[in-house]
Design an enzyme around this catalytic site. Sequence first.
Site, short mmCIF file in Angstrom:
data_model
loop_
_atom_site.label_atom_id
_atom_site.label_comp_id
_atom_site.label_asym_id
_atom_site.label_seq_id
_atom_site.Cartn_x
_atom_site.Cartn_y
_atom_site.Cartn_z
N TYR A 75 35.54 40.44 36.55
CA TYR A 75 36.59 41.35 37.05
C TYR A 75 36.68 42.59 36.15
CZ TYR A 75 38.90 37.85 40.15
OH TYR A 75 39.22 36.95 41.13
N CYS B 88 40.37 37.70 26.22
CA CYS B 88 39.76 37.29 27.48
C CYS B 88 39.66 35.77 27.44
CB CYS B 88 38.38 37.92 27.61
SG CYS B 88 37.38 37.26 28.97
N THR B 89 40.00 35.12 28.55
CA THR B 89 40.08 33.66 28.51
C THR B 89 38.70 32.99 28.44
OG1 THR B 89 40.24 33.63 30.93
CG2 THR B 89 42.30 33.58 29.67
N HIS B 90 37.64 33.75 28.65
CA HIS B 90 36.31 33.19 28.44
C HIS B 90 35.99 33.02 26.94
CE1 HIS B 90 35.63 34.27 32.64
NE2 HIS B 90 34.42 33.75 32.61
N CYS C 239 43.73 34.87 33.35
CA CYS C 239 42.77 35.96 33.20
C CYS C 239 43.52 37.18 32.67
CB CYS C 239 42.14 36.26 34.57
SG CYS C 239 41.01 37.65 34.58
N ASN C 240 43.13 37.65 31.51
CA ASN C 240 43.78 38.84 30.93
C ASN C 240 43.58 40.07 31.80
OD1 ASN C 240 44.49 38.29 27.75
ND2 ASN C 240 42.83 37.01 28.47
N THR C 241 42.38 40.18 32.37
CA THR C 241 42.05 41.36 33.17
C THR C 241 42.93 41.42 34.42
OG1 THR C 241 39.79 41.05 32.41
CG2 THR C 241 40.13 42.65 34.16
N ASP D 257 41.10 32.21 37.66
CA ASP D 257 40.44 33.16 36.76
C ASP D 257 39.28 33.77 37.53
OD1 ASP D 257 39.60 34.55 34.44
OD2 ASP D 257 38.20 32.95 33.92
N SER D 258 38.72 34.85 36.98
CA SER D 258 37.53 35.45 37.58
C SER D 258 36.35 34.49 37.51
CB SER D 258 37.18 36.71 36.82
OG SER D 258 36.84 36.37 35.48
N1 DGL Z 1 38.60 35.53 31.89
C1 DGL Z 1 38.74 36.91 32.26
C2 DGL Z 1 39.76 37.60 31.33
O1 DGL Z 1 40.54 36.96 30.74
C3 DGL Z 1 37.39 37.50 32.29
C4 DGL Z 1 37.38 38.85 32.86
C5 DGL Z 1 36.20 39.22 33.63
O2 DGL Z 1 35.89 38.56 34.61
O3 DGL Z 1 35.63 40.26 33.31
O4 DGL Z 1 39.82 38.77 31.17
#
Ligand code: DGL
Length: 259
Positions: A42, A183-185, A73-75, A10-11
């Site tokens: 990201y 978003c996974t956060h 990570c969705n992004t 993930d980011s």
């Molecule tokens: N966990 C990432 C997601 O799912 C976070 C994205 C980011 O770093 O902006 O999108």
Amino acid sequence: MSNQPIGIFDSGVGGTSIWKELNLLLPHENTIYLADSKNAPYGEKPKEEIIALSKKNIDLLLSKGCKLIVVACNTATTNAIKTLRETYNIPIIGIEPAIKPAALQTKTKAIGILATKGTLASELFHKATDLFTNHINVVEQVGEGIVNLIESGKVNSKEMKALLQIYMKPMIEANIDYLVLGCTHYPYLIPQLLELLPEQIKIIDSGKAVALQTKAVLEQHLLLNTSRANPETEFYTNAHTEVLSSLLGKEYKVEYLDF
Ligand code: DGL
């Protein structure tokens, strides 16, 4: 090959919400998790950079012998998965916002989606949304600032509460009955969101679906780990280790790695 680890990236620290679902469903799998926190978020970066960062992460996971990759990570998924699947000859699982179940179940015909700018702007997200939300009001909200706060250990801060209040207001006013966490956060915000949102609004994320899909793909490729030895888990971050540790708990060792 089947006892090789699953690689997850993930980011930053958010993908641990996915790792937890994977670990629940597939407790015998060895896993390696990369938190690219040095490069978070990201969601504010151009597509080409998200692709390059995702490749860097996958190259490292492959050098550690991973048998399958989960893009937690969705992004990264919505911007890079097509290129990643064309580049690597290994199963790659992605995560996308759970728009479909929300759109199918909504009674108020209004749903909310909280995600990063990169996810909401992506072609993949638009295609999926257009497919299922024809007669539905979709309230899109960029969660600007949320990932940064989580990455700096401020999940339960005053700043976070203030941001969430601002972001949820238009959704509540639009009478949504489903809030999609894209978003996974964000699953780490569920306790606060439940306090903030009217009772009839249900929150959904894609964590369980990703774990189920990972299991199905492992089965399909005969890659399920058949060994019943205690699984090995490795967690690496290229920033400070404290935040990642705090989300995982003391029993898991987190190491700094420059990648
Ligand atoms: N966990 C990432 C997601 O799912 C976070 C994205 C980011 O770093 O902006 O999108």
